[in-house]
Design a protein around this motif. Sequence first.
Motif, short mmCIF file in Angstrom:
data_model
loop_
_atom_site.label_atom_id
_atom_site.label_comp_id
_atom_site.label_asym_id
_atom_site.label_seq_id
_atom_site.Cartn_x
_atom_site.Cartn_y
_atom_site.Cartn_z
N ALA A 55 1.34 9.49 -5.74
CA ALA A 55 1.74 10.87 -5.40
C ALA A 55 2.82 11.40 -6.34
O ALA A 55 2.91 12.61 -6.57
N ASP A 101 0.82 -1.21 0.00
CA ASP A 101 0.00 0.00 0.00
C ASP A 101 0.86 1.26 0.00
O ASP A 101 0.56 2.23 -0.71
N ALA A 102 1.93 1.25 0.77
CA ALA A 102 2.82 2.42 0.83
C ALA A 102 3.48 2.68 -0.53
O ALA A 102 3.60 3.84 -0.95
N GLU A 118 -3.22 4.09 -10.47
CA GLU A 118 -3.59 2.72 -10.14
C GLU A 118 -4.72 2.33 -11.07
O GLU A 118 -5.84 2.82 -10.94
N ASP A 170 0.84 4.30 -2.71
CA ASP A 170 0.60 5.68 -2.29
C ASP A 170 1.73 6.60 -2.79
O ASP A 170 1.47 7.68 -3.31
N THR A 171 2.95 6.14 -2.64
CA THR A 171 4.11 6.92 -3.10
C THR A 171 4.09 7.09 -4.61
O THR A 171 4.31 8.19 -5.13
#
Length: 146
Positions: free
Chosen positions: A93, A85-86, A98, A89-90
């Motif tokens: 950003a 998940d991280a 996705e 997210d990175t």
Amino acid sequence: MTDIFVNLPITDLERTKAFYTALGWEINENFTDENAACIVVDKNIYLMLLTRDFLSTFTDKPIIDPGTHVQAMTAFSKESREAVDAALDTGVAAGGTEPRPAQDYGFMYSRDLEDPDGNILEFVYMDPVAAEKGPDAHLAEQGTQS
């Protein structure tokens, strides 16, 4: 030890370098110029980000548009679902997208991230029992069968 080089077609080298370094990977400047960037994923794994014109010098086949066609999906394992998940997210950003919801198979959890050109990176966590013995072993440990 074998080195692995995955060649990816890109359109904007500087944008793409910024995206991949945001994911925490480094650039090997010895193999980086105005046509390409060498991204160091791990000790023996590299992504070669090649402008479409430069990539075309390595093949007689047409270069696909990864925004509309899939040539390959490159998967990277992570140590946990949270790490998957991280990474997403990175990546989002940093300008990625996705393309579909997370995939949860019980023994394996994965999410896809498209770079700014549409090349697909998969981030995957696999239960250690399933990774070692196969998904049926994981299911048996959970008290279920496929």
